[in-house]
Structures are given as C-alpha cells and as structure tokens.
Write a protein that holds these residues in place. Structure first.
Motif, PDB file in Angstrom:
ATOM      1  N   GLU A 137      80.089 -24.133-127.545  1.00 30.80           N
ATOM      2  CA  GLU A 137      81.022 -22.911-127.729  1.00 30.80           C
ATOM      3  C   GLU A 137      82.118 -23.208-126.657  1.00 30.80           C
ATOM      4  O   GLU A 137      83.175 -23.111-126.777  1.00 30.80           O
ATOM      5  N   ARG A 138      81.327 -23.371-125.422  1.00 28.34           N
ATOM      6  CA  ARG A 138      82.420 -23.482-124.299  1.00 28.34           C
ATOM      7  C   ARG A 138      83.287 -24.701-124.216  1.00 28.34           C
ATOM      8  O   ARG A 138      84.472 -24.581-123.695  1.00 28.34           O
ATOM      9  N   ILE A 139      82.753 -25.831-124.740  1.00 28.91           N
ATOM     10  CA  ILE A 139      83.405 -27.071-124.731  1.00 28.91           C
ATOM     11  C   ILE A 139      84.281 -27.083-126.066  1.00 28.91           C
ATOM     12  O   ILE A 139      84.817 -28.001-126.291  1.00 28.91           O
ATOM     13  N   ARG A 140      84.259 -26.028-126.874  1.00 32.72           N
ATOM     14  CA  ARG A 140      85.203 -25.950-127.843  1.00 32.72           C
ATOM     15  C   ARG A 140      84.868 -26.929-128.965  1.00 32.72           C
ATOM     16  O   ARG A 140      85.638 -27.664-129.669  1.00 32.72           O
ATOM     17  N   ILE A 141      83.489 -26.940-129.432  1.00 38.07           N
ATOM     18  CA  ILE A 141      82.847 -27.809-130.376  1.00 38.07           C
ATOM     19  C   ILE A 141      83.037 -26.627-131.804  1.00 38.07           C
ATOM     20  O   ILE A 141      82.473 -25.766-131.662  1.00 38.07           O
ATOM     21  N   TYR A 142      83.514 -27.248-132.775  1.00 36.02           N
ATOM     22  CA  TYR A 142      83.388 -26.785-134.126  1.00 36.02           C
ATOM     23  C   TYR A 142      82.447 -26.531-134.746  1.00 36.02           C
ATOM     24  O   TYR A 142      81.683 -27.443-134.752  1.00 36.02           O
ATOM     25  N   GLU A 143      81.855 -25.381-134.939  1.00 35.66           N
ATOM     26  CA  GLU A 143      80.655 -24.821-135.726  1.00 35.66           C
ATOM     27  C   GLU A 143      79.246 -25.676-134.815  1.00 35.66           C
ATOM     28  O   GLU A 143      78.958 -26.453-135.139  1.00 35.66           O
ATOM     29  N   PRO A 144      79.055 -24.981-133.659  1.00 40.28           N
ATOM     30  CA  PRO A 144      77.919 -25.570-132.727  1.00 40.28           C
ATOM     31  C   PRO A 144      76.575 -25.519-133.385  1.00 40.28           C
ATOM     32  O   PRO A 144      75.844 -26.535-132.822  1.00 40.28           O
ATOM     33  N   ALA A 145      76.214 -24.826-134.205  1.00 31.48           N
ATOM     34  CA  ALA A 145      74.828 -24.675-135.109  1.00 31.48           C
ATOM     35  C   ALA A 145      74.894 -26.117-135.619  1.00 31.48           C
ATOM     36  O   ALA A 145      73.428 -26.532-135.844  1.00 31.48           O
ATOM     37  N   LYS A 146      75.750 -26.567-136.378  1.00 31.26           N
ATOM     38  CA  LYS A 146      75.727 -27.611-137.279  1.00 31.26           C
ATOM     39  C   LYS A 146      75.796 -28.992-136.194  1.00 31.26           C
ATOM     40  O   LYS A 146      74.911 -29.763-136.469  1.00 31.26           O
ATOM     41  N   CYS A 147      76.303 -28.673-135.246  1.00 30.22           N
ATOM     42  CA  CYS A 147      76.500 -29.798-134.113  1.00 30.22           C
ATOM     43  C   CYS A 147      75.044 -30.002-133.596  1.00 30.22           C
ATOM     44  O   CYS A 147      74.559 -31.232-133.341  1.00 30.22           O
ATOM     45  N   LEU A 148      74.228 -29.178-133.445  1.00 29.38           N
ATOM     46  CA  LEU A 148      72.918 -29.129-132.881  1.00 29.38           C
ATOM     47  C   LEU A 148      71.872 -30.036-133.870  1.00 29.38           C
ATOM     48  O   LEU A 148      71.315 -30.593-133.400  1.00 29.38           O
ATOM     49  N   ALA A 149      72.203 -30.118-135.065  1.00 22.79           N
ATOM     50  CA  ALA A 149      71.329 -30.509-135.937  1.00 22.79           C
ATOM     51  C   ALA A 149      71.744 -31.801-136.459  1.00 22.79           C
ATOM     52  O   ALA A 149      71.241 -32.572-137.092  1.00 22.79           O
ATOM     53  N   ALA A 150      73.093 -32.347-135.747  1.00 26.49           N
ATOM     54  CA  ALA A 150      73.708 -33.622-135.989  1.00 26.49           C
ATOM     55  C   ALA A 150      73.192 -34.696-135.270  1.00 26.49           C
ATOM     56  O   ALA A 150      72.579 -34.434-134.233  1.00 26.49           O
ATOM     57  N   PHE A 151      73.617 -36.184-135.433  1.00 25.51           N
ATOM     58  CA  PHE A 151      73.249 -36.948-134.686  1.00 25.51           C
ATOM     59  C   PHE A 151      74.444 -37.659-134.034  1.00 25.51           C
ATOM     60  O   PHE A 151      75.752 -37.286-134.630  1.00 25.51           O
ATOM     61  N   PRO A 152      74.255 -38.313-132.942  1.00 29.41           N
ATOM     62  CA  PRO A 152      75.431 -38.659-132.278  1.00 29.41           C
ATOM     63  C   PRO A 152      76.447 -39.737-133.015  1.00 29.41           C
ATOM     64  O   PRO A 152      77.658 -39.692-132.937  1.00 29.41           O
ATOM     65  N   HIS A 153      75.879 -40.612-134.013  1.00 25.88           N
ATOM     66  CA  HIS A 153      76.904 -41.374-134.783  1.00 25.88           C
ATOM     67  C   HIS A 153      77.980 -40.620-135.776  1.00 25.88           C
ATOM     68  O   HIS A 153      78.761 -41.341-136.088  1.00 25.88           O
ATOM     69  N   GLU A 154      77.559 -39.316-135.853  1.00 26.30           N
ATOM     70  CA  GLU A 154      78.447 -38.448-136.708  1.00 26.30           C
ATOM     71  C   GLU A 154      79.677 -38.043-136.070  1.00 26.30           C
ATOM     72  O   GLU A 154      80.270 -37.008-136.562  1.00 26.30           O
ATOM     73  N   PHE A 155      79.878 -38.398-134.725  1.00 24.94           N
ATOM     74  CA  PHE A 155      80.884 -37.795-133.864  1.00 24.94           C
ATOM     75  C   PHE A 155      81.872 -38.877-133.576  1.00 24.94           C
ATOM     76  O   PHE A 155      81.228 -39.927-133.171  1.00 24.94           O
ATOM     77  N   SER A 156      83.086 -38.517-133.194  1.00 23.44           N
ATOM     78  CA  SER A 156      84.094 -39.595-132.602  1.00 23.44           C
ATOM     79  C   SER A 156      83.707 -39.927-131.002  1.00 23.44           C
ATOM     80  O   SER A 156      82.732 -39.205-130.585  1.00 23.44           O
ATOM     81  N   GLY A 157      84.247 -40.869-130.649  1.00 27.75           N
ATOM     82  CA  GLY A 157      84.116 -41.070-128.932  1.00 27.75           C
ATOM     83  C   GLY A 157      84.190 -39.961-128.247  1.00 27.75           C
ATOM     84  O   GLY A 157      83.438 -39.499-127.073  1.00 27.75           O
ATOM     85  N   GLY A 158      85.318 -39.370-128.316  1.00 28.18           N
ATOM     86  CA  GLY A 158      85.646 -38.330-127.530  1.00 28.18           C
ATOM     87  C   GLY A 158      84.747 -37.139-127.620  1.00 28.18           C
ATOM     88  O   GLY A 158      84.595 -36.479-126.704  1.00 28.18           O
ATOM     89  N   MET A 159      84.486 -36.891-128.793  1.00 27.51           N
ATOM     90  CA  MET A 159      83.466 -35.644-129.098  1.00 27.51           C
ATOM     91  C   MET A 159      81.883 -36.173-128.465  1.00 27.51           C
ATOM     92  O   MET A 159      81.388 -35.216-127.994  1.00 27.51           O
ATOM     93  N   ARG A 160      81.760 -37.198-128.653  1.00 29.20           N
ATOM     94  CA  ARG A 160      80.407 -37.744-128.008  1.00 29.20           C
ATOM     95  C   ARG A 160      80.248 -37.500-126.593  1.00 29.20           C
ATOM     96  O   ARG A 160      79.342 -37.361-125.839  1.00 29.20           O
ATOM     97  N   GLN A 161      81.378 -37.782-126.026  1.00 32.84           N
ATOM     98  CA  GLN A 161      81.580 -37.621-124.468  1.00 32.84           C
ATOM     99  C   GLN A 161      81.632 -36.147-123.990  1.00 32.84           C
ATOM    100  O   GLN A 161      81.014 -35.779-122.806  1.00 32.84           O
TER     101      GLN A 161
END
Length: 545
Positions: A137-161
């Motif tokens: 939430e601090r780094i402004r990730i949308y829907e952080p709970a879903k992010c925890l369950a996702a895999f790295p390839h599901e994100f853009s380069g900027g989001m992965r960084q």
C-alpha cells in the motif's frame, strides 16, 4: 561529524589470486542517511565494487587481502559466511538491475516478500502478511492482496522494480545498494521508481549506494559521486562540481556524451513532400485461448494519423505500452493493422502487390544481440538483404558490404566475427549496416540506443544522423529517451495509450508543449541542460513533479 555507515578503503577486486584487477584501489565513504553514486560505463568495475560489499562476487573474482570494507564497526572482508548472511538483507539490502531475473518466477510475490522477514525476524505469519500488505500500500500498488498472490510475470517492468524495492525496504536496512535500478524502464516509470526509492530511504534514514551510468539522473538525486573508469576512481566529489566542472578527461567525455540539442538540430529543408502517410490506423491484438477461459483482446493503436516527409526524422515518443513500437512495426509490415491505410509514395502498403515498396524500408531493432543471427558471420549478416537484389552479382555485393562497413565505422577485421565477439555498440553498428546496405528510402529505428552506454549512445546517434545526411532516407525514431530525441529529431509525435496526442517541430514540442502528457514526459526526463537539482542539504532534493 558522524561516523560513516560504510567506509571502503583501497578496495581491489581481481581475477583469481594473481589475475588482472577489475577494481583497483577504490576508496569512498557514505554518511548515515546520505546517498553516493558510483558512475561509469559498462566494464568500469562499479557493479563488482558493490557486489564486493555484500560478498556476492562471482568466481573467480576475489577481494585482495589489503582491501578494507567497514560497515559501521564491522570489517566485512574478514567476516565468515554465517555472520555475513545475517548482515546481507537485514542490514544491507540490494536492488538488482533486472527485476525479472532477480525475482523468482516460480514463487508468488507474497512468498518472496516474506522470505527476508522469515529469515531475519521471528514474526508470525499473520504479522508478516500485514507488514507485506502495508508496504505494498505504501508503494501505491493497486489491490495489494491480489498482488501477494500473483507471480512476477504478471507485472510490468516498473511494477516489478517497485515490488523488488518494497521487498528490500521491508527489512529497513541501514544501507541500500541500488544497481542500475531504472536502466530498462521508460522515462515516467524511472522517475516514479527513483522518487519512491528516495521517499522510502528518507523515511527509514537508510543510506544509499547508487550504481548508474546515467549522469542526468545522478545529477538530480545524488549529492556525492565517484566516477569509475577501468576499475579506477578517476574523479569524485559533489555532483554539481563533478558534472558541471569535470577535471578528468574521462569525466569530460561522459558529460560531453550527454545528448544536447545543439548536437542535432531540426533541419528546415526537411518539410518536403510526404513519403509515408498513415490514415486512421487501428491495430488490435486478439485474445488468446487459455485452459479455462479466453483472455481479452487489446487495442494497441487507436485511429492514428501520421505523415513522414522525405529525408526527415520523425521521433515517436511515449511510455512503454503506448503503442509506438507496434506502429513502427506495422509500417514495415511486421504487424497487420485491423483497419486504416498506410501509403508509401502514394501507393498502399496494405495491398498484396506491395513487396517492391517494402524492400525500400528497413528496421533497426532495440536489442542488436537478439536480432542478429548468432551463427552467421558479420559480413553475411550485412550482405543478406542484398540477396533480394537480382541486379547485383557476388562481387558487387561484396564491394557494397565493404563500403557500408566503412560508413558505419567497422574495420575489415570485423567481417569474419560472430555477434557474440562484438561489444554492444559494435553489434548496433552491424544492425545499422544491415538496415542501410540496400540504400532504403525509409528506416524505423526502434529504441536503437536504449541498451548502450552514454559515450556509445552519442556515437550511434551521430552515426544515424550522418548516414541520413549522406543517403537521404527518412527515419521514424522510436524512443522513450527524450535526450536522444532532442539530438536527432526534426519533428516529434507524442503517443499515449495508442493515440497521438501531440505532433510538432522538435523545438516547439520541447519548449512549448501543449498536451499534459507531453509536459509530464518532459518533466520526468531529467535532461541535464534543462533542469539541475543540486542542494547543500544532507539528502538530495526530490524533483518537482
């Protein structure tokens, strides 16, 4: 004056016990809560110096016995592996250059973020999850709970960084080592990631050792800088002094290599008759059939109108995913538009009989290593397009290849080499030679300098400009690097979410942008001669948005 958080004294890294030194006698220190940058081109030794601090040197590289790396009051060079593992991650964190490589593709984001907390702290699973969610939430990730369950390839380069940065800062280390954290990212994402890094490290009073080749970025974020060349620290001091009054010849070359408008310049005589005309171009990517459901399709380009004149350079700029590369590929026939028309010299390129016109078009790809056949000799790679010219015999083709080699600055000794035997800049010269060997009327240059060092970038940009002057081809210069665009473009088209939002002369767009998105791109570009943020405070000033 407080004791430094990190003090490196006479650090040398060599290949084996008696091999060549890749870092030679490097000394610097970082105060608590401060930032220092190691700046240099590929092969300068800056990354190996950073890895030596963490004890992550790849074999056969070793730290020499007389070297000293003190973290607070601990001498790291003499620390046993078990003790070093307690410092690594918990007290010294590192963000690597390519997050897709450093993040485990088989583990969820949540598991990877929790790994460091499980290793260094005795927290329960619920508390670890809460801390991970709070950081996302601090780094402004949308829907952080879903992010925890996702895999790295599901994100853009900027989001992965951003996720990588969050994982490291979750442990609140005393020192963060950031190795080229924004190299593969576009202008807007670079700015967001760097701003976030400064915010998080400031909140936790974390010191930062930043590794970079980007002098423009360093000038905006870092107060102290060490310039490295061939393993040696050739110059160091405050970034304002080093970058605006360089003393060493190598530093002068680095600063001189930064793209400046005076090095290029719009050419008034390029507003000639149209060569390429795009009308209402729409490009759709259809959805794919999955195991349980079909993924939704995506419209990459929305009704684009664009004209490129004979002999001019039109720069197409925008963030990653804006559709600029897709549009360039559509012009040369690598992507099929869903609707609209593309005309070359007044004839449609979408008709069946357009093969002759397409032979007058070429493309320079972003990554020369993956676009060059690793099994072909360089001379064969450059000569291949000439096989389509039935008017040339073998001798004429050989002479043309020699001529083009000379034009792009490659000596005859490169002819029999394979791509892996060349540097990045040399490979890009081969890619340019292949593109111009048939004397095309139009060339698409797709991010041609994004993977190159500053001095090599300057050489390649000047080469493209001089070849265009000599042969008169038009060029669509696709880039997110506004510094490079400012050097080579006659006109600029700005693309956002598949739409052209602004088109105009280079000076007009750069000096008086009309669209809000263009203003954001320019504000994020951190061009050295446009805006310089340097302050005498203990932390670098955050660039204004």
């Amino acid at each position: 004056m407080p004791s430094p958080i990190l003090a490196v004294d006479d650090l040398s890294v060599q290949i084996g016990p008696a091999g060549n030194k890749v870092v030679d006698g490097l000394s610097f220190s970082i105060a608590p809560g401060d930032m220092l940058a190691l700046v240099g081109e590929s092969g300068s030794g800056k990354t190996m110096a950073a890895r030596a601090v963490l004890g992550l040197l790849p074999p056969p590289l070793v730290v020499t016995p007389n070297s000293s790396i003190r973290f607070r009051d601990t001498e790291l060079t003499r620390l046993p592996p078990a003790a070093m593992s307690k410092i690594r991650g918990a007290r010294i964190g590192m963000v690597f250059q390519e997050p897709m490589v450093s993040l485990n593709p088989s583990m969820t984001v949540g598991d990877q973020m929790a790994e460091g907390l499980l290793l260094h702290h005795r927290f329960g699973k619920a508390e670890i999850r809460d801390r991970c969610l709070a950081m996302l939430e601090r780094i402004r990730i949308y829907e952080p709970a879903k992010c925890l369950a996702a895999f790295p390839h599901e994100f853009s380069g900027g989001m992965r960084q951003r996720i990588m940065l969050a994982s490291v800062m979750l442990l609140k280390p005393d020192l963060l080592i950031a190795d080229e954290p924004t190299t593969a990212l576009d202008t807007l994402v670079q700015r967001d990631v760097l701003d976030l890094m400064v915010e998080l490290t400031t909140e936790n009073q974390t010191s930062v050792l930043l590794i970079s080749h980007d002098l423009g970025m360093v000038s905006h974020y870092v107060r102290n800088v060490v310039v490295m060349h061939k393993g040696l620290a050739v110059e160091q001091g405050e970034s304002t002094q080093v970058l605006h009054g360089p003393k060493h010849e190598y530093t002068k070359r680095l600063v001189d290599a930064l793209p400046r408008r005076s090095a290029g310049g719009a050419r008034a005589d390029r507003a000639g008759e149209p060569l390429i005309e795009l009308r209402d171009i729409v490009i759709d990517y259809p959805g794919r059939d999955g195991l349980f459901k079909k993924t939704e399709g995506k419209r990459a380009v929305h009704g684009v109108d664009l004209t490129i004149g004979k002999g001019e350079t039109l720069a197409l700029v925008g963030a990653s995913g804006s559709g600029k590369t897709t549009l360039g590929r559509a012009i040369v026939g690598l992507v099929q538009p869903s609707s609209g028309t593309i005309e070359f010299r007044g004839q449609s390129l979408l008709d069946q009989g357009a093969a002759a016109q397409r032979r007058e078009m070429q493309i320079i790809f972003q990554d020369p290593y993956s676009s060059l056949d690793p099994r072909q000799r360089v001379e064969d790679i450059v000569a291949e397009p000439l096989k389509l010219d039935s008017t040339m015999d073998r001798h004429q083709r050989s002479e043309r290849v020699k001529e083009v080699f000379s034009e792009v600055g490659l000596g005859p000794e490169f002819a029999r080499r394979l791509p892996h035997q060349l540097s990045g800049g040399q490979r890009q010269r081969v890619a340019i030679a292949r593109a111009i060997v048939r004397r095309p009327a139009f060339v698409v240059a797709d991010e041609p300098v994004s993977a190159l060092d500053m001095t090599v970038q300057k050489q390649i940009l000047k080469l493209i400009r001089s070849l265009q002057e000599r042969h008169g081809f038009a060029c669509l210069f696709v880039s997110h690097d506004l510094g490079a665009v400012e050097q080579v473009a006659d006109r600029v088209a700005v693309m956002e979410n598949g739409r052209i939002v602004e088109v105009g002369g280079r000076d007009e767009v750069f000096d008086d942008p009309k669209h809000e998105y263009t203003k954001r791109l320019l504000d994020a570009a951190m061009l050295l001669d446009r805006k310089f943020v340097g302050c005498g405070c203990s932390r670098p000033a955050l660039p204004s948005r």
